[in-house]
Design a protein around this motif. Structure first.
Motif, PDB file in Angstrom:
ATOM      1  N   ILE A   5       0.875  -1.072  -0.136  1.00 40.50           N
ATOM      2  CA  ILE A   5       0.112   0.136   0.043  1.00 40.50           C
ATOM      3  C   ILE A   5       0.826   1.340  -0.190  1.00 40.50           C
ATOM      4  O   ILE A   5       0.526   2.196  -0.862  1.00 40.50           O
ATOM      5  N   ASN A   6       1.960   1.211   0.923  1.00 39.50           N
ATOM      6  CA  ASN A   6       2.749   2.378   0.926  1.00 39.50           C
ATOM      7  C   ASN A   6       3.408   2.664  -0.607  1.00 39.50           C
ATOM      8  O   ASN A   6       3.645   3.677  -1.026  1.00 39.50           O
ATOM      9  N   LYS A   7       3.694   1.436  -1.269  1.00 39.40           N
ATOM     10  CA  LYS A   7       4.616   1.555  -2.351  1.00 39.40           C
ATOM     11  C   LYS A   7       3.550   2.091  -3.604  1.00 39.40           C
ATOM     12  O   LYS A   7       3.635   3.087  -4.274  1.00 39.40           O
ATOM     13  N   ARG A   8       2.121   1.854  -3.525  1.00 40.21           N
ATOM     14  CA  ARG A   8       0.962   2.266  -4.350  1.00 40.21           C
ATOM     15  C   ARG A   8       0.843   3.817  -4.062  1.00 40.21           C
ATOM     16  O   ARG A   8       0.508   4.570  -4.948  1.00 40.21           O
ATOM     17  N   ILE A   9       0.735   4.148  -2.666  1.00 42.62           N
ATOM     18  CA  ILE A   9       0.410   5.731  -2.665  1.00 42.62           C
ATOM     19  C   ILE A   9       1.653   6.452  -2.917  1.00 42.62           C
ATOM     20  O   ILE A   9       1.539   7.613  -3.446  1.00 42.62           O
ATOM     21  N   SER A  10       2.919   5.897  -2.926  1.00 46.29           N
ATOM     22  CA  SER A  10       4.290   6.813  -3.204  1.00 46.29           C
ATOM     23  C   SER A  10       4.274   6.827  -4.850  1.00 46.29           C
ATOM     24  O   SER A  10       4.408   7.897  -5.471  1.00 46.29           O
ATOM     25  N   SER A  11       3.704   5.670  -5.687  1.00 46.20           N
ATOM     26  CA  SER A  11       3.774   5.562  -7.087  1.00 46.20           C
ATOM     27  C   SER A  11       2.649   6.852  -7.851  1.00 46.20           C
ATOM     28  O   SER A  11       2.802   7.601  -8.505  1.00 46.20           O
ATOM     29  N   PHE A  12       1.525   6.841  -6.820  1.00 49.92           N
ATOM     30  CA  PHE A  12       0.469   8.100  -7.135  1.00 49.92           C
ATOM     31  C   PHE A  12       0.846   9.541  -6.678  1.00 49.92           C
ATOM     32  O   PHE A  12       0.945  10.302  -7.567  1.00 49.92           O
ATOM     33  N   LEU A  13       1.746   9.502  -5.546  1.00 52.72           N
ATOM     34  CA  LEU A  13       2.266  10.881  -5.547  1.00 52.72           C
ATOM     35  C   LEU A  13       3.211  11.222  -6.461  1.00 52.72           C
ATOM     36  O   LEU A  13       3.513  12.160  -7.022  1.00 52.72           O
ATOM     37  N   HIS A  14       4.070  10.143  -7.054  1.00 49.94           N
ATOM     38  CA  HIS A  14       5.225  10.218  -7.935  1.00 49.94           C
ATOM     39  C   HIS A  14       4.530  10.846  -9.291  1.00 49.94           C
ATOM     40  O   HIS A  14       4.900  11.754 -10.173  1.00 49.94           O
ATOM     41  N   PHE A  15       3.268  10.044  -9.917  1.00 49.19           N
ATOM     42  CA  PHE A  15       2.540  10.340 -10.818  1.00 49.19           C
ATOM     43  C   PHE A  15       2.072  11.765 -10.549  1.00 49.19           C
ATOM     44  O   PHE A  15       2.160  12.699 -11.617  1.00 49.19           O
ATOM     45  N   LYS A  16       1.495  12.270  -9.516  1.00 52.40           N
ATOM     46  CA  LYS A  16       1.111  13.563  -9.378  1.00 52.40           C
ATOM     47  C   LYS A  16       2.139  14.860  -9.603  1.00 52.40           C
ATOM     48  O   LYS A  16       1.817  15.761 -10.058  1.00 52.40           O
ATOM     49  N   HIS A  17       3.319  14.280  -9.021  1.00 50.83           N
ATOM     50  CA  HIS A  17       4.326  15.350  -9.218  1.00 50.83           C
ATOM     51  C   HIS A  17       4.887  15.239 -10.737  1.00 50.83           C
ATOM     52  O   HIS A  17       4.867  16.608 -11.214  1.00 50.83           O
ATOM     53  N   VAL A  18       4.943  14.446 -11.466  1.00 45.04           N
ATOM     54  CA  VAL A  18       5.241  14.307 -12.804  1.00 45.04           C
ATOM     55  C   VAL A  18       4.236  14.837 -13.519  1.00 45.04           C
ATOM     56  O   VAL A  18       4.504  16.038 -14.404  1.00 45.04           O
ATOM     57  N   MET A  19       2.979  14.942 -13.225  1.00 44.07           N
ATOM     58  CA  MET A  19       1.988  15.763 -13.923  1.00 44.07           C
ATOM     59  C   MET A  19       1.825  16.984 -13.518  1.00 44.07           C
ATOM     60  O   MET A  19       1.925  18.056 -14.477  1.00 44.07           O
TER      61      MET A  19
END
Length: 198
Positions: free
Chosen positions: A110-124
């Motif tokens: 779950i931590n990896k999933r949330i981190s991936s989403f935060l990374h995606f938001k940063h890229v966007m």
């Protein structure tokens, strides 16, 4: 799959079906469930002051929806709307938290999933700041392909429509269509049966 279906069902998850365009939750709802898509497509969105849709992400089979809000005392900052007929696992919030406390390996996922989403938001966020349409679309495709296993050229089929890509990058759909055609002429993408391969 973020968490195996059999594990979720063993701790009380149940399946709910949603029709296309039906909300799973709405902005400002209080989070009460962990949601994981069994099949279908779900968009995370809200609307700006002018009423224009702001698309944050599109989620598919095996992905979880809105789990970061379960750790806060607040409400959802976005809507989750079924884009297609969808089948979704729902686990009550308290059972989800208990599952994480007793299963560190699931908590790590779950931590990896949330981190991936935060990374995606940063890229966007970085994509929105540029005024070059090709740079915006290429940055989106680079990020999407980075989480894809096969890195060969044209091995990744973009899971978004041109309209969804436009909404994600802040471009209008006409600009997105023209830019994708230019990218095809420059051999950056290939288009087969209207699908974009990167």
């Amino acid at each position: 799959m973020v968490i195996k279906q059999c594990i979720l069902e063993s701790v009380g998850a149940f399946t709910q079906n949603y029709d296309s365009a039906e909300p799973i939750f709405l902005e400002n709802d209080v989070p009460k469930f962990y949601f994981q898509i069994i099949e279908g497509k779900v968009k995370l969105n809200n609307y700006n002051a002018e009423g224009k849709e702001v698309l944050h992400n599109i989620l598919e089979n095996g992905q979880s929806v809105g789990e970061s809000s379960l750790f806060l005392d607040g409400t959802y900052p976005v809507n989750a709307i079924a884009l297609t007929s969808s089948k979704v696992l729902k686990l009550p919030r308290s059972a989800f938290i208990d599952l994480l406390l007793t299963n560190p390996e699931i908590s790590m996922e779950i931590n990896k999933r949330i981190s991936s989403f935060l990374h995606f938001k940063h890229v966007m966020g970085q994509i929105i700041c540029t005024h070059n349409p090709m740079a915006k679309i290429k940055a989106l495709l680079d990020y999407l392909k980075s989480i894809h296993k096969d890195k060969e050229p044209f091995s990744f089929q973009v899971p978004f429509t041109r309209q969804e890509m436009a909404n994600l990058t802040g471009l209008c759909v006409e600009t997105t269509i023209r830019t994708v055609k230019t990218m095809e002429m420059n051999n950056i993408v290939k288009i087969r049966n209207r699908k974009i391969l990167y």
